[in-house]
Design an enzyme around this catalytic site. Structure first.
Site, mmCIF file in Angstrom:
data_model
loop_
_atom_site.group_PDB
_atom_site.id
_atom_site.type_symbol
_atom_site.label_atom_id
_atom_site.label_comp_id
_atom_site.label_asym_id
_atom_site.label_seq_id
_atom_site.Cartn_x
_atom_site.Cartn_y
_atom_site.Cartn_z
ATOM 1 N N PHE A 1 0.933 -1.344 -0.141
ATOM 2 C CA PHE A 1 0.071 0.182 -0.063
ATOM 3 C C PHE A 1 0.967 1.392 -0.132
ATOM 4 O O PHE A 1 0.717 2.346 0.494
ATOM 5 C CB PHE A 1 -1.174 0.129 1.281
ATOM 6 C CG PHE A 1 -1.186 -1.178 1.366
ATOM 7 C CD1 PHE A 1 -2.505 -1.383 0.731
ATOM 8 C CD2 PHE A 1 -0.785 -2.036 2.644
ATOM 9 C CE1 PHE A 1 -2.567 -3.039 1.156
ATOM 10 C CE2 PHE A 1 -1.242 -3.075 2.929
ATOM 11 C CZ PHE A 1 -2.461 -4.151 1.954
ATOM 12 N N CYS A 2 1.946 1.174 -0.695
ATOM 13 C CA CYS A 2 2.966 2.404 -0.812
ATOM 14 C C CYS A 2 2.946 3.095 0.762
ATOM 15 O O CYS A 2 3.431 4.147 1.117
ATOM 16 C CB CYS A 2 1.815 3.681 -1.807
ATOM 17 S SG CYS A 2 1.401 3.105 -3.170
ATOM 18 N N ASN A 3 3.652 1.861 1.198
ATOM 19 C CA ASN A 3 3.720 2.113 3.100
ATOM 20 C C ASN A 3 4.803 1.336 3.384
ATOM 21 O O ASN A 3 4.274 0.630 3.994
ATOM 22 C CB ASN A 3 2.725 2.538 3.874
ATOM 23 C CG ASN A 3 2.671 3.035 4.885
ATOM 24 O OD1 ASN A 3 4.455 2.849 5.931
ATOM 25 N ND2 ASN A 3 2.336 3.551 5.649
#
Length: 829
Positions: free
Chosen positions: A375-377
């Site tokens: 999740f781009c994290n």
């Protein structure tokens, strides 16, 4: 219908928003706001009204904040990094620091690339470290004016954790120090995830920078965001580039430029996306009308998340093992510290993680839309999944990159599954999701599960022109699993059930076998032969069965040379359009035509001659991230396909003169290590399956289905090119190479199956049970069949593949085998 559970990815827009917006555009003429005519003045005034509406939404005024429109939250963050008044290393004044919480979006962490270029140090801070940072600086150090920037998310897009908004004032006042260094701290509050479901009062929590993306709130428009800048920091921002509309005056012949006075006009380079900005007005109107405001959205979405979390965390297998592992910093008891996001991985009864790609595929079969990966994290993903920095680097070397479907490496997860609720979400969405988990993970013999206290979501209804908030009266605090579903029960009972132990994890789909495979044949026994040969001239359409067929440099001649695309030129597959399997292409090599047939339609033919002359329009398309050069096959076949499928579409063909350049795969282990040319396939030139493996799977599936499947139907579902008859099931997974007649093939890995195998290739009807049965039969894997690449130039014989030909496999080096007897023919390496 669709159960949409990715509201943290994007909200869905209501029909009433589009109607209000299009009515506005029909009734008004909006010109470029940089012009001075009447239509342009209308645009300018409307934009200014929207600015005030945004400020009103966040409980602040133009006296305190300025709205700078950007293309999104990411562009706003980049703008901050470029314009913040950094003090670099090496000056007389103490240098600046950029600090960010490790639980931050990629776009925040990416700011360090810009700060590094400005010789400014970046310091990552873990959430637990900031909680321990409560110590004031000495008085003399507090007087230092060096500006530092601390960034943190109001809500984690990974777990939904809400970080304290009180940090803003604590950090700015010096009460809380991210790191001990003299200077003045400014705060960047990443509010993109938070404001989609929670009210933000900037009158109370006065962060210096607040970047947002509007599609997270309204679903429409996309590609539009804003940076809210505190007016106390705004005059300090620096800017080098100046675009149209930002200059009060400048000279083309000399280095003279004077910026506009307005901060917004100074930083909005070029013409803003004015029609999209106008859509925001209707977004705010509709949101207020349908929901009654952000506080009600906050309570509604949290109630759904709390209910789902409570049920999900209590799901157990018969042996007491949990069905899921939830990654959370809270117990979902307070909407002030937890947002409507649930992040988890599904486990088997032995506690092993099921890959998120498999869960995603199963969810898609139930029309449930979730989000998977990291999740781009990466920071939060590492923290919750216990992934070390070395693991990330090793995973990259193993071929895993952000956003792909490699979900397990050495049995350990590379990411997880996320569901998130929005203002459109209903109680039925939560129930549908829970029933899906229950139906796919718990056997029917599992009885009820006890829930000590499931709080009923309390929400208010909204107007009927929208997916309404459902009344909470339907909820019951005690639930039972029965025949794969949830229902009310009066009491609790013991649970029993049985699950088969799972097989060890297999190698990755894309993993190539070692170049040093041991050249040893399988143990003697019945010979292995080619039973069937199929090619698929049009990608995702029906199979064309042959008894013998020429082999080209991309696989079977004309296999997947064509594909159907929608009106936007995007490849269509059976995932989106199951009726493609009813389109029956056949190849006539003598007449040099492909004849396409379908029930109720007159046959239509397409020439096999390559039409890449001047009249052909060469365009670029994508097949599974590979770029391919194609050309359109004309209006006649486009009309035929559009009529049959009931939607606008066209037939395109791979351009032959571009094949060797446009779609290649560098496959480890192939002789000479050259790039192998591919047609419009996803992974490899050939797909091979084994009749013995089909038979074993058929037995497992038949036990779960009311009506048993025929062998021919099951074979066609797996859409193989080569079907072999071997004595042992799944022995093909132990092969490194095979020879069929004069042809040599390298086995390049297993085929991980998706929901297409659930589609009956004769009728186009879906049956969810097939993929579930495959997963159950093979443990946590959905592998079936192996990919092959042809090794060219091994023989001077003509390249023809024929039914009845003997198959001679070479085993992998790590397979325990007995050497062939003297009467057996040895295989060459």
């Amino acid at each position: 219908g669709i159960t949409y559970l990715d509201h943290a990815g994007s909200a869905l827009f209501p029909e009433s928003l589009l109607k209000a917006y299009t009515d506005d555009l029909r009734n008004n003429v909006y010109g470029n706001p940089h012009s001075q005519n009447i239509s342009s003045k209308l645009t300018y005034d409307t934009i200014e009204h929207v600015r005030y509406r945004i400020l009103q939404h966040f409980h602040t005024t133009a006296e305190d904040y300025t709205i700078i429109f950007t293309s999104g939250c990411t562009a706003a963050l980049k703008l901050i990094a470029e314009s913040f008044p950094w003090v670099p290393e090496g000056t007389e004044q103490p240098s600046s620091r950029f600090c960010y919480l490790t639980d931050s979006h990629t776009s925040v962490v990416g700011m360090r690339g810009i700060t590094a270029s400005m010789n400014v140090l970046s310091v990552p801070i873990k959430p637990k470290e900031i909680l321990l940072a409560k110590s004031r600086l000495p008085a003399e150090e507090q007087n230092c004016t060096t500006p530092h920037l601390f960034s943190y998310p109001a809500q984690s897009n990974f777990s939904g954790t809400k970080y304290p908004l009180s940090w803003i004032q604590d950090i700015k006042s010096g009460k809380l120090c991210p790191i001990k260094i003299p200077g003045k701290w400014f705060v960047l509050l990443d509010a993109a995830s938070y404001v989609s479901s929670s009210p933000l009062d900037l009158g109370v929590h006065q962060a210096d920078f607040i970047p947002i993306s509007f599609y997270k709130i309204f679903g429409f428009p996309t590609g539009l965001g804003a940076l809210l800048v505190n007016n106390r920091i705004a005059p300090l921002l620096r800017k080098t580039y100046f675009g149209g509309g930002t200059a009060a005056a400048y000279l083309a012949g000399e280095d003279f430029y004077f910026p506009r006075k307005s901060i917004a006009e100074r930083f909005e380079d070029g013409t803003v996306s004015f029609l999209d900005i106008i859509a925001l007005k209707h977004g705010f109107d509709v949101l207020e009308k349908l929901t009654g405001g952000m506080e009600k959205i906050k309570q509604h979405t949290f109630a759904l998340a709390h209910y789902t979390y409570t049920v999900l965390s209590n799901l157990k297998y018969a042996n007491g093992a949990p069905v899921v592992r939830i990654y959370s910093d809270t117990d979902f008891s307070n909407p002030d510290v937890q947002g409507p996001i649930i992040n988890f991985n599904v486990l088997d009864e032995n506690g092993e993680v099921l890959g998120f790609s498999q869960v995603d595929s199963m969810a898609s079969l139930h029309n449930i839309h979730v989000r998977t990966g990291c999740f781009c994290n990466t920071g939060a993903c590492q923290m919750h999944l216990d992934i070390s920095n070395e693991d990330i680097q090793r995973n990259l070397q193993a071929g895993h990159v952000c956003g792909d479907n490699i979900d397990l490496i050495d049995g350990r997860p590379t990411g997880s599954v996320r569901i998130s609720f929005g203002y459109m979400s209903s109680f039925e969405d939560a129930q549908t999701f829970l029933n899906f988990i229950i139906a796919t993970r718990l056997s029917k013999s599992d009885a009820e599960l006890p829930f000590q206290s499931v709080t009923k979501p309390t929400t208010e209804s909204v107007p009927d022109d929208h997916l309404s908030f459902k009344n909470a009266d339907e909820l019951s605090p005690i639930l039972q699993i029965s025949d794969g579903g949830l229902r009310n029960i009066p009491s609790e009972t013991e649970t029993t059930g049985s699950w088969q132990p799972l097989e060890p994890e297999a190698e990755s789909i894309r993993a190539a076998v070692s170049e040093t495979a041991v050249p040893m044949c399988r143990k003697g026994g019945k010979p292995i032969t080619v039973a069937k040969i199929y090619l698929y001239p049009i990608k995702s359409c029906s199979a064309f069965e042959v008894t013998e067929w020429p082999v080209g440099n991309q696989g079977l001649l004309y296999d997947r040379n064509w594909m159907v695309v929608n009106q936007n030129g995007v490849c269509m597959t059976q995932k989106q359009e199951p009726r493609l399997c009813l389109v029956n292409p056949s190849i006539d090599l003598k007449q040099k035509v492909m004849v396409i047939q379908a029930e109720g339609m007159n046959p239509v033919s397409v020439s096999l001659e390559d039409n890449t002359g001047k009249e052909a329009v060469i365009c670029e398309s994508k097949v599974c991230s590979h770029r391919v050069k194609t050309y359109d096959c004309g209006e006649k076949i486009a009309g035929w396909l559009s009529t049959f499928l009931g939607r606008p579409c066209r037939l395109i063909r791979q351009s032959s003169d571009m094949k060797s350049k446009s779609h290649q795969k560098n496959t480890k282990g192939l002789s000479s290590a050259t790039n192998i040319s591919l047609s419009l396939v996803n992974e490899a030139q050939y797909l091979l399956i084994n009749v013995a493996s089909i038979l074993q799977l058929k037995e497992h599936i038949s036990a779960r289905l009311k009506e048993p499947l025929e062998m021919e139907e099951l074979i066609r579902r797996f859409r193989a090119n080569i079907v072999i008859s071997a004595p042992e099931s799944f022995e093909e997974e132990e092969w490194a190479e095979i020879a069929i007649g004069a042809l040599q093939f390298q086995v390049v890995g297993p085929c991980s199956r998706c929901q297409i195998i659930c589609i009956d290739q004769q009728s186009g009807e879906r049956n969810k049970e097939i993929l579930q049965s495959l997963s159950a039969a093979r443990g946590r894997k959905t592998n079936f069949g192996v990919y092959l690449m042809n090794q060219p130039l091994r023989s001077s014989f003509s390249d023809i593949l024929s039914v009845g030909s003997q198959v001679l496999p070479v085993l992998k080096e790590n397979t325990e085998i007995q050497p062939p007897t003297s009467s057996e023919e040895k295989c060459s390496g």
